[in-house]
Design a protein around this motif. Structure first.
Motif, PDB file in Angstrom:
ATOM      1  N   GLY A  36      11.914   2.479  15.846  1.00 25.12           N
ATOM      2  CA  GLY A  36      12.592   2.477  14.543  1.00 25.12           C
ATOM      3  C   GLY A  36      13.925   1.767  14.601  1.00 25.12           C
ATOM      4  O   GLY A  36      14.931   2.252  14.083  1.00 25.12           O
ATOM      5  N   ALA A  37      13.919   0.558  15.200  1.00 24.23           N
ATOM      6  CA  ALA A  37      15.196  -0.109  15.498  1.00 24.23           C
ATOM      7  C   ALA A  37      15.529  -1.241  14.539  1.00 24.23           C
ATOM      8  O   ALA A  37      16.456  -2.008  14.793  1.00 24.23           O
ATOM      9  CB  ALA A  37      15.172  -0.637  16.933  1.00 24.23           C
ATOM     10  N   ASN A  38      14.815  -1.323  13.436  1.00 24.86           N
ATOM     11  CA  ASN A  38      15.090  -2.419  12.493  1.00 24.86           C
ATOM     12  C   ASN A  38      16.307  -2.152  11.630  1.00 24.86           C
ATOM     13  O   ASN A  38      16.793  -3.054  10.948  1.00 24.86           O
ATOM     14  CB  ASN A  38      13.870  -2.689  11.607  1.00 24.86           C
ATOM     15  CG  ASN A  38      13.354  -1.449  10.907  1.00 24.86           C
ATOM     16  OD1 ASN A  38      12.935  -0.512  11.581  1.00 24.86           O
ATOM     17  ND2 ASN A  38      13.400  -1.413   9.598  1.00 24.86           N
ATOM     18  N   LYS A  39      16.813  -0.907  11.635  1.00 24.26           N
ATOM     19  CA  LYS A  39      18.001  -0.608  10.829  1.00 24.26           C
ATOM     20  C   LYS A  39      18.679   0.660  11.369  1.00 24.26           C
ATOM     21  O   LYS A  39      18.175   1.297  12.308  1.00 24.26           O
ATOM     22  CB  LYS A  39      17.625  -0.418   9.359  1.00 24.26           C
ATOM     23  CG  LYS A  39      16.712   0.773   9.095  1.00 24.26           C
ATOM     24  CD  LYS A  39      16.377   0.866   7.605  1.00 24.26           C
ATOM     25  CE  LYS A  39      15.521   2.092   7.304  1.00 24.26           C
ATOM     26  NZ  LYS A  39      15.209   2.221   5.883  1.00 24.26           N
ATOM     27  N   GLY A  40      19.805   0.980  10.765  1.00 23.64           N
ATOM     28  CA  GLY A  40      20.473   2.247  11.059  1.00 23.64           C
ATOM     29  C   GLY A  40      20.919   2.394  12.514  1.00 23.64           C
ATOM     30  O   GLY A  40      21.332   1.430  13.171  1.00 23.64           O
ATOM     31  N   ILE A  41      20.815   3.623  13.006  1.00 30.63           N
ATOM     32  CA  ILE A  41      21.292   3.940  14.354  1.00 30.63           C
ATOM     33  C   ILE A  41      20.461   3.206  15.410  1.00 30.63           C
ATOM     34  O   ILE A  41      20.999   2.745  16.431  1.00 30.63           O
ATOM     35  CB  ILE A  41      21.236   5.473  14.578  1.00 30.63           C
ATOM     36  CG1 ILE A  41      22.180   6.180  13.597  1.00 30.63           C
ATOM     37  CG2 ILE A  41      21.592   5.828  16.016  1.00 30.63           C
ATOM     38  CD1 ILE A  41      21.942   7.677  13.471  1.00 30.63           C
TER      39      ILE A  41
ATOM     40  N   ARG B 264       7.737  -0.733  12.651  1.00 31.50           N
ATOM     41  CA  ARG B 264       6.333  -0.659  12.193  1.00 31.50           C
ATOM     42  C   ARG B 264       5.926  -1.868  11.374  1.00 31.50           C
ATOM     43  O   ARG B 264       4.740  -2.124  11.208  1.00 31.50           O
ATOM     44  CB  ARG B 264       6.109   0.634  11.413  1.00 31.50           C
ATOM     45  CG  ARG B 264       7.032   0.833  10.241  1.00 31.50           C
ATOM     46  CD  ARG B 264       6.770   2.184   9.593  1.00 31.50           C
ATOM     47  NE  ARG B 264       7.855   2.565   8.699  1.00 31.50           N
ATOM     48  CZ  ARG B 264       7.787   3.581   7.881  1.00 31.50           C
ATOM     49  NH1 ARG B 264       6.698   4.329   7.836  1.00 31.50           N
ATOM     50  NH2 ARG B 264       8.812   3.875   7.112  1.00 31.50           N
ATOM     51  N   ASP B 265       6.903  -2.610  10.860  1.00 32.71           N
ATOM     52  CA  ASP B 265       6.606  -3.752   9.989  1.00 32.71           C
ATOM     53  C   ASP B 265       7.060  -5.050  10.671  1.00 32.71           C
ATOM     54  O   ASP B 265       8.240  -5.181  11.039  1.00 32.71           O
ATOM     55  CB  ASP B 265       7.344  -3.574   8.660  1.00 32.71           C
ATOM     56  CG  ASP B 265       7.137  -4.761   7.736  1.00 32.71           C
ATOM     57  OD1 ASP B 265       6.092  -4.799   7.068  1.00 32.71           O
ATOM     58  OD2 ASP B 265       8.003  -5.664   7.728  1.00 32.71           O
ATOM     59  N   ALA B 266       6.135  -5.997  10.815  1.00 31.01           N
ATOM     60  CA  ALA B 266       6.448  -7.222  11.564  1.00 31.01           C
ATOM     61  C   ALA B 266       7.575  -8.014  10.906  1.00 31.01           C
ATOM     62  O   ALA B 266       8.471  -8.511  11.595  1.00 31.01           O
ATOM     63  CB  ALA B 266       5.194  -8.088  11.693  1.00 31.01           C
TER      64      ALA B 266
ATOM     65  N   LEU C   2       5.419  -1.309  16.299  1.00 34.77           N
ATOM     66  CA  LEU C   2       5.256   0.069  16.780  1.00 34.77           C
ATOM     67  C   LEU C   2       5.442   1.057  15.631  1.00 34.77           C
ATOM     68  O   LEU C   2       6.547   1.270  15.141  1.00 34.77           O
ATOM     69  CB  LEU C   2       6.281   0.357  17.894  1.00 34.77           C
ATOM     70  CG  LEU C   2       6.270   1.739  18.548  1.00 34.77           C
ATOM     71  CD1 LEU C   2       4.883   2.156  19.010  1.00 34.77           C
ATOM     72  CD2 LEU C   2       7.214   1.759  19.740  1.00 34.77           C
ATOM     73  N   ASP C   3       4.310   1.639  15.216  1.00 33.13           N
ATOM     74  CA  ASP C   3       4.330   2.731  14.235  1.00 33.13           C
ATOM     75  C   ASP C   3       4.062   4.008  15.018  1.00 33.13           C
ATOM     76  O   ASP C   3       2.977   4.172  15.607  1.00 33.13           O
ATOM     77  CB  ASP C   3       3.243   2.496  13.171  1.00 33.13           C
ATOM     78  CG  ASP C   3       3.244   3.576  12.093  1.00 33.13           C
ATOM     79  OD1 ASP C   3       3.659   4.721  12.383  1.00 33.13           O
ATOM     80  OD2 ASP C   3       2.827   3.277  10.967  1.00 33.13           O
ATOM     81  N   VAL C   4       5.016   4.915  15.027  1.00 34.07           N
ATOM     82  CA  VAL C   4       4.913   6.096  15.895  1.00 34.07           C
ATOM     83  C   VAL C   4       3.859   7.095  15.420  1.00 34.07           C
ATOM     84  O   VAL C   4       3.566   8.059  16.131  1.00 34.07           O
ATOM     85  CB  VAL C   4       6.290   6.791  16.085  1.00 34.07           C
ATOM     86  CG1 VAL C   4       7.331   5.813  16.623  1.00 34.07           C
ATOM     87  CG2 VAL C   4       6.769   7.463  14.801  1.00 34.07           C
ATOM     88  N   THR C   5       3.297   6.857  14.231  1.00 40.37           N
ATOM     89  CA  THR C   5       2.224   7.742  13.753  1.00 40.37           C
ATOM     90  C   THR C   5       0.839   7.161  14.040  1.00 40.37           C
ATOM     91  O   THR C   5      -0.168   7.765  13.680  1.00 40.37           O
ATOM     92  CB  THR C   5       2.342   7.996  12.232  1.00 40.37           C
ATOM     93  OG1 THR C   5       2.144   6.748  11.536  1.00 40.37           O
ATOM     94  CG2 THR C   5       3.690   8.579  11.868  1.00 40.37           C
TER      95      THR C   5
END
Ligand SMILES: NC(=O)c1ccc[n+]([C@@H]2O[C@H](COP(=O)([O-])OP(=O)(O)OC[C@H]3O[C@@H](n4cnc5c(N)ncnc54)[C@H](OP(=O)(O)O)[C@@H]3O)[C@@H](O)[C@H]2O)c1
Length: 244
Positions: free
Chosen positions: A12-17, A37-39, A60-63
């Motif tokens: 989940g590194a495309n934004k935020g922390i 999760r989104d290319a 990488l979608d963790v679900t």
């Protein structure tokens, strides 16, 4: 600043922390796998960080077990080991649904699927690569909202946050996983810790947080770069230990 030739994965590194964590690790010389999760969003984020170091997008979608498996094979082929795994991907749902007595079970399931089961799935898939590293580090993004000792403190400080039962309990489970893994790995160099990054202005809270996510990322990076005599099975924030 020290430089390293180690490899890290941030989910989940495309934004935020997560984005700021990827930036800071890249600046320290890590090869950073930026999970998204989104290319389109992931490739754009990796491009934004190109000036900070070696940052590579990985879908990488963790679900999604297939997505996790493909990411694991992709990183294993190219990096061979994983020195640092940051389980950052997370969601917060159900703010309008009130406390435990009124929250829809579906909301709780969806939240657990990302925050807890996502962390579990990714960790199970990548632990063999982390074990191959000289001094593997696993960092789980938790929250003081998941702290049972804060929940049950006489002054009930969690109430002031308008407690979201689904989010808080998903983070309690994340911390539980941290403890169990740390015990399982106690005779190895791998350290597993939970961190609370503080209250950061991100999409998760409508940018209501009181600090920039680059501040929150600092404690994540601290846990990712702990020395050999650092803690494992701990829960801490920028100020020190957080009660379980
Ligand atoms: N912000 C705070 O004050 C705070 C406080 C304590 C703990 N935390 C924790 O810190 C972590 C990062 O939060 P944030 O504030 O930076 O939130 P954010 O800006 O909303 O970022 C969340 C990230 O998780 C990703 N994500 C969501 N579902 C995913 C899935 N199924 N697979 C892969 N990635 C997924 C999002 O991707 P998309 O863009 O595709 O949705 C996004 O990259 C979370 O675990 C959160 O619980 C945050």
């Amino acid at each position: 600043m020290t430089t390293t030739h180690q490899t890290a994965l941030v989910t989940g590194a495309n934004k935020g922390i997560g984005f700021e964590t990827a930036r800071q690790l890249a600046q320290q010389g890590f090869t950073v796998w930026l999970g998204c999760r989104d290319a389109g969003r992931g490739e754009a984020a990796a491009k934004d960080l190109a000036a900070d170091g070696d940052v590579r997008f990985v879908q990488l979608d963790v679900t999604d077990a297939d997505s996790i498996q493909a990411a694991q094979e992709h990183i294993a082929d190219r990096s061979g080991v994983l020195d640092v795994l940051i389980n950052n991907a997370g969601i917060a749902l159900g703010d309008q649904e009130g406390p435990a007595s009124t929250m829809r079970p579906e909301t709780i399931e969806k939240t657990f699927d990302v925050n807890y089961y996502g962390t579990l799935r990714v960790t199970q898939a990548f632990l063999p690569l982390v074990r191959k590293a000289e001094a593997g580090r696993i960092v789980n993004l938790s929250s003081s909202m998941g702290s049972l000792s804060m929940l049950t403190a006489p002054e009930q400080p969690l109430a002031q946050f308008g407690l979201s039962y689904a989010y808080a309990t998903s983070k309690t489970l994340v911390s539980t996983l941290t403890g169990w893994l740390a015990v399982e790995l106690k005779d190895t160099p791998v350290k597993v810790n939970s961190v609370c990054p503080g209250f950061n202005a991100t999409d998760m809270n409508g940018n209501m947080g009181t600090q920039h996510p680059s501040e929150g990322a600092k404690v994540v990076v601290q846990a990712a770069t702990l020395p050999a005599d650092g803690p494992s099975g701990s829960f801490f924030d920028a100020g020190g230990p957080v009660g379980w």
